[in-house]
Write a protein that holds these residues in place. Structure first.
Motif, mmCIF file in Angstrom:
data_model
loop_
_atom_site.group_PDB
_atom_site.id
_atom_site.type_symbol
_atom_site.label_atom_id
_atom_site.label_comp_id
_atom_site.label_asym_id
_atom_site.label_seq_id
_atom_site.Cartn_x
_atom_site.Cartn_y
_atom_site.Cartn_z
ATOM 1 N N THR A 282 -58.199 -6.938 0.153
ATOM 2 C CA THR A 282 -57.085 -6.999 1.116
ATOM 3 C C THR A 282 -56.143 -8.173 0.865
ATOM 4 O OG1 THR A 282 -58.271 -8.380 2.711
ATOM 5 C CG2 THR A 282 -58.574 -5.983 2.887
ATOM 6 N N LYS A 283 -56.383 -8.936 -0.160
ATOM 7 C CA LYS A 283 -55.631 -10.180 -0.379
ATOM 8 C C LYS A 283 -54.589 -10.077 -1.490
ATOM 9 C CE LYS A 283 -58.013 -12.319 2.712
ATOM 10 N NZ LYS A 283 -57.451 -12.569 4.015
ATOM 11 N N GLY A 284 -54.066 -8.887 -1.724
ATOM 12 C CA GLY A 284 -53.108 -8.684 -2.801
ATOM 13 C C GLY A 284 -51.881 -9.580 -2.752
ATOM 14 N N PRO A 285 -51.159 -9.636 -1.627
ATOM 15 C CA PRO A 285 -49.959 -10.475 -1.599
ATOM 16 C C PRO A 285 -50.263 -11.955 -1.881
ATOM 17 C CG PRO A 285 -49.888 -8.903 0.196
ATOM 18 C CD PRO A 285 -51.265 -8.793 -0.424
ATOM 19 N N ARG A 286 -51.300 -12.492 -1.282
ATOM 20 C CA ARG A 286 -51.667 -13.886 -1.522
ATOM 21 C C ARG A 286 -52.089 -14.083 -2.977
ATOM 22 N NH1 ARG A 286 -56.218 -16.592 2.099
ATOM 23 N NH2 ARG A 286 -54.667 -15.985 3.632
ATOM 24 N N CYS B 14 -59.436 -15.955 -1.147
ATOM 25 C CA CYS B 14 -59.230 -14.530 -1.420
ATOM 26 C C CYS B 14 -60.547 -13.809 -1.715
ATOM 27 C CB CYS B 14 -58.296 -14.348 -2.620
ATOM 28 S SG CYS B 14 -56.605 -14.902 -2.355
ATOM 29 N N ARG C 179 -51.243 -12.360 -5.610
ATOM 30 C CA ARG C 179 -50.081 -12.285 -6.504
ATOM 31 C C ARG C 179 -49.227 -13.547 -6.429
ATOM 32 N NH1 ARG C 179 -50.419 -7.095 -4.638
ATOM 33 N NH2 ARG C 179 -48.789 -7.389 -3.081
ATOM 34 N N LEU C 180 -49.034 -14.087 -5.235
ATOM 35 C CA LEU C 180 -48.261 -15.320 -5.107
ATOM 36 C C LEU C 180 -48.951 -16.465 -5.845
ATOM 37 C CD1 LEU C 180 -46.013 -17.121 -3.975
ATOM 38 C CD2 LEU C 180 -47.400 -17.379 -1.907
ATOM 39 N N ALA D 99 -55.117 -5.807 -8.228
ATOM 40 C CA ALA D 99 -54.166 -4.813 -7.719
ATOM 41 C C ALA D 99 -54.690 -3.394 -7.911
ATOM 42 C CB ALA D 99 -52.816 -4.979 -8.403
#
Length: 143
Positions: A73-77, A67, A79-80, A125
């Motif tokens: 640009t790596k917010g979804p990853r 990340c 957060r997971l 975020a």
């Protein structure tokens, strides 16, 4: 602080935080509980489980490290991965209630899992949101 400066700071902090799962996870996979100064575990199923969980911990460190280059640009990853770490911290709460406080190193992990990681998730975020709204966001290669 400029967006580019904050980006570099966030990247540096996340990269530094990755040292923990990469080093501890790697050592735990290689040396089992011996890494923590414990004798070999009998039954061997406990050693196997310890190394399995350590492998997951190592992989989470690698995934967080991926990340860093384009953190905005790596917010979804992010957060997971953060949710996985927080879930592990919640599991430590169960252990704390069931058997008591762990050693200092594990208390440090607890603080990272339920303190530092959620704060990094919030920072990433908020930064990503500001980065997207900026009129002329610098490209990752120029930032």
């Amino acid at each position: 602080m400029s967006l580019a400066g904050e980006r570099r700071l966030l990247q540096a902090v996340v990269a530094l935080a990755c040292v923990v799962p990469l080093s501890v996870g790697g050592q735990s996979v290689l040396h089992g509980p011996g890494f923590l100064g414990h004798p070999p575990v009998i039954p061997t199923d406990l050693d196997s489980h310890f190394r399995y969980i350590s492998g997951i911990f190592l992989a989470v460190g690698v995934a967080f490290a991926t990340c860093v280059p384009r953190i905005e640009t790596k917010g979804p990853r992010f957060r997971l991965l953060g949710a996985l770490v927080v879930a592990g911290g919640a599991a430590r709460l169960v252990s704390l209630a069931a058997v008591g406080a762990p050693s200092t190193g594990h208390l440090f992990g607890f603080a990272m899992e339920l303190g530092a990681v959620p704060l990094l998730m919030l920072w990433q975020a908020r930064f990503a949101q500001r980065y997207r709204r900026a009129p002329s966001s610098p490209s990752p290669t120029s930032a």
